[in-house]
Structures are given as C-alpha cells and as structure tokens.
Design an enzyme around this catalytic site. Structure first.
Site, PDB file in Angstrom:
ATOM      1  N   SER A 162      44.107 -36.379   7.265  1.00 61.35           N
ATOM      2  CA  SER A 162      45.134 -37.324   7.688  1.00 61.35           C
ATOM      3  C   SER A 162      46.410 -37.155   6.877  1.00 61.35           C
ATOM      4  O   SER A 162      46.373 -36.819   5.689  1.00 61.35           O
ATOM      5  CB  SER A 162      44.628 -38.762   7.533  1.00 61.35           C
ATOM      6  OG  SER A 162      43.508 -38.999   8.361  1.00 61.35           O
ATOM      7  N   HIS A 188      40.724 -33.431  11.686  1.00 57.37           N
ATOM      8  CA  HIS A 188      39.795 -33.282  10.571  1.00 57.37           C
ATOM      9  C   HIS A 188      39.927 -31.937   9.858  1.00 57.37           C
ATOM     10  O   HIS A 188      39.335 -31.746   8.796  1.00 57.37           O
ATOM     11  CB  HIS A 188      38.350 -33.474  11.053  1.00 57.37           C
ATOM     12  CG  HIS A 188      37.964 -34.910  11.175  1.00 57.37           C
ATOM     13  ND1 HIS A 188      38.538 -35.747  12.118  1.00 57.37           N
ATOM     14  CD2 HIS A 188      37.091 -35.677  10.480  1.00 57.37           C
ATOM     15  CE1 HIS A 188      38.007 -36.950  11.998  1.00 57.37           C
ATOM     16  NE2 HIS A 188      37.140 -36.943  11.007  1.00 57.37           N
ATOM     17  N   LYS A 224      39.604 -51.944   7.435  1.00 56.35           N
ATOM     18  CA  LYS A 224      41.015 -52.114   7.794  1.00 56.35           C
ATOM     19  C   LYS A 224      41.213 -51.980   9.302  1.00 56.35           C
ATOM     20  O   LYS A 224      41.949 -52.758   9.920  1.00 56.35           O
ATOM     21  CB  LYS A 224      41.852 -51.064   7.056  1.00 56.35           C
ATOM     22  CG  LYS A 224      43.334 -51.392   6.979  1.00 56.35           C
ATOM     23  CD  LYS A 224      44.013 -50.504   5.941  1.00 56.35           C
ATOM     24  CE  LYS A 224      45.432 -50.980   5.671  1.00 56.35           C
ATOM     25  NZ  LYS A 224      46.060 -50.237   4.579  1.00 56.35           N
ATOM     26  N   ASP A 225      40.548 -50.992   9.911  1.00 60.96           N
ATOM     27  CA  ASP A 225      40.624 -50.838  11.356  1.00 60.96           C
ATOM     28  C   ASP A 225      39.973 -52.013  12.070  1.00 60.96           C
ATOM     29  O   ASP A 225      40.427 -52.427  13.145  1.00 60.96           O
ATOM     30  CB  ASP A 225      39.940 -49.531  11.785  1.00 60.96           C
ATOM     31  CG  ASP A 225      40.756 -48.301  11.427  1.00 60.96           C
ATOM     32  OD1 ASP A 225      41.983 -48.429  11.273  1.00 60.96           O
ATOM     33  OD2 ASP A 225      40.162 -47.211  11.291  1.00 60.96           O
ATOM     34  N   GLU A 242      56.082 -49.346  36.620  1.00 58.39           N
ATOM     35  CA  GLU A 242      55.561 -50.191  35.550  1.00 58.39           C
ATOM     36  C   GLU A 242      56.440 -50.052  34.316  1.00 58.39           C
ATOM     37  O   GLU A 242      57.096 -49.023  34.107  1.00 58.39           O
ATOM     38  CB  GLU A 242      54.125 -49.779  35.216  1.00 58.39           C
ATOM     39  CG  GLU A 242      53.102 -50.183  36.266  1.00 58.39           C
ATOM     40  CD  GLU A 242      52.682 -51.639  36.149  1.00 58.39           C
ATOM     41  OE1 GLU A 242      53.559 -52.520  36.263  1.00 58.39           O
ATOM     42  OE2 GLU A 242      51.485 -51.894  35.949  1.00 58.39           O
TER      43      GLU A 242
END
Length: 452
Positions: free
Chosen positions: A223, A219, A247-248, A291
């Site tokens: 972005s 922040h 959108k998220d 894994e």
C-alpha cells in the site's frame, strides 16, 4: 509485497494442515487481509474507500441477482415488472431501492478513492498497474450503470439510451451501422433491452474479476501512504489485522448508517422523477439528463457547440458532436497516462506546495462546476461554464501537471514512515543510511537529498 518480519501463517489443527497442503485458501486470506500482511502505520481514513467500494460491489451483485429473478426484459412488460417488484414481491421495494442507491454510493466511494489517488499520486511507480486496473474498473462501472439505468424502461431510461447510443453515430463511416448494431435496431426496443439486461447482469462479475487483479497488483508493491515514503523497517508497518480491519469496520459502520438513511428515508432523492413515467418514444422529456454520477462527463460532451473548421474556408474538419464524443471519452482515457505525465519524484500532495494549490483551487472547483453544469439545462450560462471548466480540465492534466512536476521545489520529506508519525529518529536514520526518490527531499538545484 514480501517482508521478512511479516507474521507467517501456521495451521494448528490436522484439518487446517491438510487444507493448507491441498488448497491453501486460509493462507491466502491470512496473507491478503490478515496479520500476515504488513501495511504502513500511518494510513488515514482516505484508505477506507477501497474496502467500501468492494462492499458496494457485493451489495449490487446480491441485490441484482435477486431482482433479476422477478424482472422481464421485454418492452411490453419491463416497466410493469419493476412496479410488480416494488408492490408485490416480499421486500422487493427494499431490494430495488438498495440496488438503485447502491449504484450511487458505489460511485461516491469510487470518486473519493480516485480523489485520494490523485492527491497522493498513487499512480506513480511502482504502483502504475494498480492505477491502470482501477481506471479499467471505472470504465466498466460506467458501462454497467448506463445499461442498468435503461432497464426500468421509464422515460429517462428510453431517452437516455437514445441519446448515449446516438453518440456512436458521430463516428465517421461506421458510426450509424455501429449504433444499429448496439441497439439491434434503429431505436431502443426489445432487442436493446435484452442486450442491455444481459450485459448489465454479466459485467458486475467481470468487474469482480478485475478487482481481484487490482488487489493482486496492490499486494506486490504494498500500500501507498499519506507521506509517500516507502516502508524501510518493521517499525514502519503494522499488521492489517486487527489494526485496519477495525478501522475499516468503523468506516463501514458509518457507511451503512448513511446508506440506510438513503434507502429508508430518501430512496428517490438521487433519481429522476421522469423515470416513474413509462417510456414513450413519441414524447420527448423537456430535459434529458443521465444519472448524477455521469454529469461531469455529460457536461464535457455538451461543451462543444461548434464545428472545427479550416479558417476562412468553412470546410468542416470535425463536427461538434464528434468533438464532444472524443473529449468525453478522452477525459477518462487520459487518466491512463498520469503515471508518465506527472514526473515529480515526490508522491504526497502534502509535500508539493505548487501541486497542492493547483489541485485544491484548480482541479477540485473545475470538477464541481462540471458536476453542476452536467445536471443543468443546455442553456446559458451553463454552456459557457462547461466550456471553461472543460478547457481547464484538459489543461490541468496535459499542461499544468507536467510543468508543475518539473519546476516545483517540494518540501523535505520525512526519512521514514515512523518519523512521519512519531518524529525524527536520528538513530534509525544513521543505521539505515539510505535514500531513495520516495524518501528524499529536493534541494533548490533540483537534486534529491535526505530530509533535514
């Protein structure tokens, strides 16, 4: 990042006004993920994976806390308590499968998040701290996942712990005492299981704390975006809510559908069948493998099959095992130096033609080979393929990336984010009349110039 045009939080009721004076939590949320946080208007779905990673962390913490209520970290009963959870605890099977597959999905979205950061050079100034904290989160995730893999106390759990902690014994002088200190003994047993359980329970909360720092660091500069051009005016941004919450939300819906398919229909597809056999120190599995999300680094570890010696003398400088350990940890630690290895003034891979070719036809195939070879047996041709892929992996970051960033001629960049979305705006360009490294093209002589 503070914008003059950002919408300010205004409490409207006496209660919210009082709360804003005493504990401004609503203001914090509003400015962090609400209409008070302007973000670039051209973010694509590759910017969804940060939110999805946070959601995965929440799944792991919630399911992990409930599972811990029914698990006993004792080698005599650990395997049995896992079966008890699966068979006797109400919805225990769903919790266990959600936790196990949640780890895999967590790594999937984080790998995609890293992939986006590499392609769009999200590690460049002024966002170096965001990237560095992200690498710290990834290392903590790997430690947490490894210790969680030990807890079911199946065959692969036991032998995975034996192999991975055995790597520390390669360190000269202090290696073997360090391994004994980590395990609490000379082999994985009660002491190791208790330590791994405690740390596996603690580390997700440490990760959550670093995630808060990661978001805080985000922040400050704001972005990044697909064009790599910095925000110049209000027209370059939209409020985070409702545009990117919607959108998220769509991305989260798709994620939950895929996650539900794995949990309910393919719960063991990403696991190993040997882990449904109780740990037996006297029976070594034919093929010990971690894994799937550790495979590329496991391939790098196994790529070193010969000692580093002084030519014609046979004197060993570095044993093969130690070389593998150094390379495995170095393959992640070199990410810390990416902001200074890549000196190109252009961020987005879309405007870097030479970088683009090396990324898609060099790094991505290399990672695919490492993923495949890490899960394959330690035999030919997989060993040779691992060695070739490992050599290119380090070559790409330490040699190719710095050279390409110096010699390539990037494509002209759009003048602003608005221009990247809507086309050239000559009026805004003439009015602003400013150019910086993030919004300039590069002339044939290497100097920066505005996009034509």
């Amino acid at each position: 990042m503070s914008f003059a045009w950002a919408k300010q939080y205004e409490p409207k009721t006496p209660l919210t006004k009082w709360l804003d004076d005493k504990l401004p939590l609503p203001r914090l949320v509003y400015n962090a993920v609400g209409a008070g946080y302007p973000v670039p208007r051209n973010l694509n779905y590759m910017w969804n994976f940060g939110v999805l990673a946070g959601f995965c962390l929440m799944i792991q913490i919630v399911t992990g806390v409930v599972l811990a209520m029914h698990y006993a970290a004792n080698q005599a009963v650990a395997f049995g308590t896992v079966e008890h959870i699966m068979r006797n605890v109400n919805w225990g099977w769903a919790l266990r499968y959600a936790h196990a597959n949640g780890a895999s999905f967590f790594f999937i979205v984080v790998y995609l998040h890293i992939f986006r950061g590499l392609f769009y050079s999200s590690y460049k100034a002024p966002r170096e701290m965001i990237w560095l904290l992200g690498v710290v989160i990834f290392l903590l995730m790997m430690a947490t996942a490894f210790m969680g893999y030990v807890l079911p106390w199946g065959q692969m759990s036991f032998w995975g712990a034996q192999v991975i902690t055995g790597l520390f014994s390669a360190i000269p002088l202090v290696g073997e005492p360090l391994q004994v200190w980590l395990l609490g003994g000379f082999a994985p047993d009660n002491a190791a299981l208790n330590r791994f359980f405690s740390l596996h329970f603690l580390l997700p909360f440490v990760i959550a704390g670093v995630v808060i720092l990661h978001i805080w660091a985000l922040h400050i500069p704001g972005s990044s975006n697909p064009s790599g051009v910095e925000v110049k005016s209000e027209s370059d941004t939209v409020p985070f809510h409702p545009y990117y919450t919607a959108k998220d939300g769509f991305g989260l819906g798709v994620f939950l559908i895929l996650f539900a398919v794995m949990v309910f229909f393919l719960p063991n597809a990403l696991g190993h069948p040997d882990n449904y056999i109780e740990a037996n120190p006297l029976s070594t599995p034919a093929h010990i493998v971690p894994e799937w999300y550790f495979w590329p680094f496991y391939a790098i570890l196994r790529a070193f099959t010969g000692d580093l010696t002084i030519p014609f003398t046979g004197i060993v400088l570095i044993p093969a095992k130690l070389l593998g350990v150094i390379a495995m940890f170095g393959s992640i630690l070199l990410w810390f130096f990416l902001p200074w290895l890549d000196k190109s003034p252009v961020r987005s891979g879309h405007y870097r033609p030479l970088f683009n070719k090396f990324f898609w036809f060099g790094l991505i195939p290399t990672m695919a080979v490492l993923f495949y070879c890490g899960g394959a047996p330690a035999e030919e041709p997989f060993v040779v393929l691992s060695q070739i892929a490992t050599a290119y992996y380090f070559l790409h970051f330490l040699v190719v990336l710095p050279i390409v960033s110096q010699i390539e001629v990037p494509k002209p960049l759009p003048f602003s984010i608005t221009e990247a979305v809507l086309g050239k705006d000559a009026t805004a360009e003439a009015r602003t009349g400013t150019v910086d490294a993030g919004t300039a093209g590069t002339a044939p002589d290497g100097s920066l110039q505005p996009a034509e």
